[in-house]
Design a protein around this motif. Structure first.
Motif, PDB file in Angstrom:
ATOM      1  N   ASP A 173     111.871   4.415 -62.002  1.00 41.37           N
ATOM      2  CA  ASP A 173     112.334   5.710 -62.529  1.00 41.37           C
ATOM      3  C   ASP A 173     111.995   5.856 -64.009  1.00 41.37           C
ATOM      4  N   LYS A 174     112.197   4.795 -64.782  1.00 44.23           N
ATOM      5  CA  LYS A 174     111.880   4.828 -66.214  1.00 44.23           C
ATOM      6  C   LYS A 174     110.384   5.033 -66.436  1.00 44.23           C
ATOM      7  N   GLY A 196     106.103   8.880 -68.028  1.00 41.93           N
ATOM      8  CA  GLY A 196     104.761   9.356 -67.741  1.00 41.93           C
ATOM      9  C   GLY A 196     103.748   8.227 -67.611  1.00 41.93           C
ATOM     10  N   SER A 197     104.189   6.996 -67.726  1.00 42.24           N
ATOM     11  CA  SER A 197     103.293   5.844 -67.611  1.00 42.24           C
ATOM     12  C   SER A 197     103.028   5.541 -66.141  1.00 42.24           C
ATOM     13  N   THR A 198     101.769   5.382 -65.818  1.00 44.47           N
ATOM     14  CA  THR A 198     101.414   5.044 -64.441  1.00 44.47           C
ATOM     15  C   THR A 198     100.907   3.597 -64.336  1.00 44.47           C
ATOM     16  N   GLU A 199     100.932   2.885 -65.443  1.00 43.15           N
ATOM     17  CA  GLU A 199     100.440   1.508 -65.458  1.00 43.15           C
ATOM     18  C   GLU A 199     101.352   0.604 -64.620  1.00 43.15           C
ATOM     19  N   GLY A 200     100.812   0.049 -63.575  1.00 48.39           N
ATOM     20  CA  GLY A 200     101.564  -0.866 -62.723  1.00 48.39           C
ATOM     21  C   GLY A 200     102.529  -0.171 -61.772  1.00 48.39           C
ATOM     22  N   LEU A 201     102.539   1.167 -61.760  1.00 53.32           N
ATOM     23  CA  LEU A 201     103.487   1.903 -60.930  1.00 53.32           C
ATOM     24  C   LEU A 201     103.236   1.653 -59.438  1.00 53.32           C
ATOM     25  N   LYS A 202     101.983   1.670 -59.017  1.00 49.03           N
ATOM     26  CA  LYS A 202     101.653   1.468 -57.600  1.00 49.03           C
ATOM     27  C   LYS A 202     102.109   0.080 -57.137  1.00 49.03           C
ATOM     28  N   LYS A 203     101.880  -0.915 -57.961  1.00 38.55           N
ATOM     29  CA  LYS A 203     102.280  -2.280 -57.602  1.00 38.55           C
ATOM     30  C   LYS A 203     103.799  -2.380 -57.458  1.00 38.55           C
TER      31      LYS A 203
END
Length: 184
Positions: free
Chosen positions: A140-141, A146-153
């Motif tokens: 959620d944070k 707006g950071s998508t870095e590492g979100l998929k993992k």
């Protein structure tokens, strides 16, 4: 002089025999007297065994009877030999059983079922639920920033936690159903 030679040769032969016996004994591996250095939960085909595995002398050891029951094998103990037989050697073809449709806990004794229930409720589910909640907050944070870095993992990891929670909840339902069947 001959007496001293016989005495000395007897001592040498005795020393050789006594040390060769201990060298032979060192080659025989036994777990008797070894220290258990760790304890692990054993999961077979997505089913958590009630009995834990142990690490002894840097090797994993699992409870044979519980493991054999989980894979549908037969256990026979003869003397100091444990013989585990599966249906793999038979000519009949068996279809794999979905652990979510067949209650593998049916037929187990009450003490084993209560131990499985306690393990699931107290040791398996709480840490996964806690880790899942922390990961969900982190996702959620990341989304809010707006950071998508590492979100998929992290989302994949969250899905893995959800699958584990569902599996343990299904096992808990099976244990409770088996306990109810014992009360009848």
């Amino acid at each position: 002089m001959k007496k001293w030679a016989y005495l000395l040769s007897g001592i040498v032969i005795g020393a050789v025999i006594s040390t060769s016996g201990s060298a032979l004994a060192a080659q025989v591996k036994s777990l008797i007297g070894k220290q258990v250095t760790g304890e692990y939960t054993v999961i077979v085909n997505s089913v958590t065994l009630a009995d834990k595995g142990a690490i002894i002398d840097s090797r994993a050891n699992i409870p044979v009877r519980a493991f054999a029951d989980a894979i549908g094998a037969e256990v026979k103990v003869t003397g100091k030999t444990i013989n585990v037989t599966t249906n793999a050697g038979s000519k009949e073809t068996t279809t794999p059983v979905d652990p979510n449709t067949v209650n593998i806990f049916i037929g187990k004794d009450k003490q084993s079922l209560e131990a499985s229930k306690k393990l699931l409720e107290d040791e398996m589910l709480p840490p996964i639920i806690k880790d899942r909640a922390a990961l969900a907050d982190e996702i959620d944070k990341l989304k809010k920033s707006g950071s998508t870095e590492g979100l998929k993992k992290k989302e994949d990891q969250l899905a893995s936690y959800d699958a584990q929670i569902e599996k343990f909840n299904n096992e808990l339902k099976q244990v409770e159903a088996a306990l109810k069947a014992l009360q009848k």
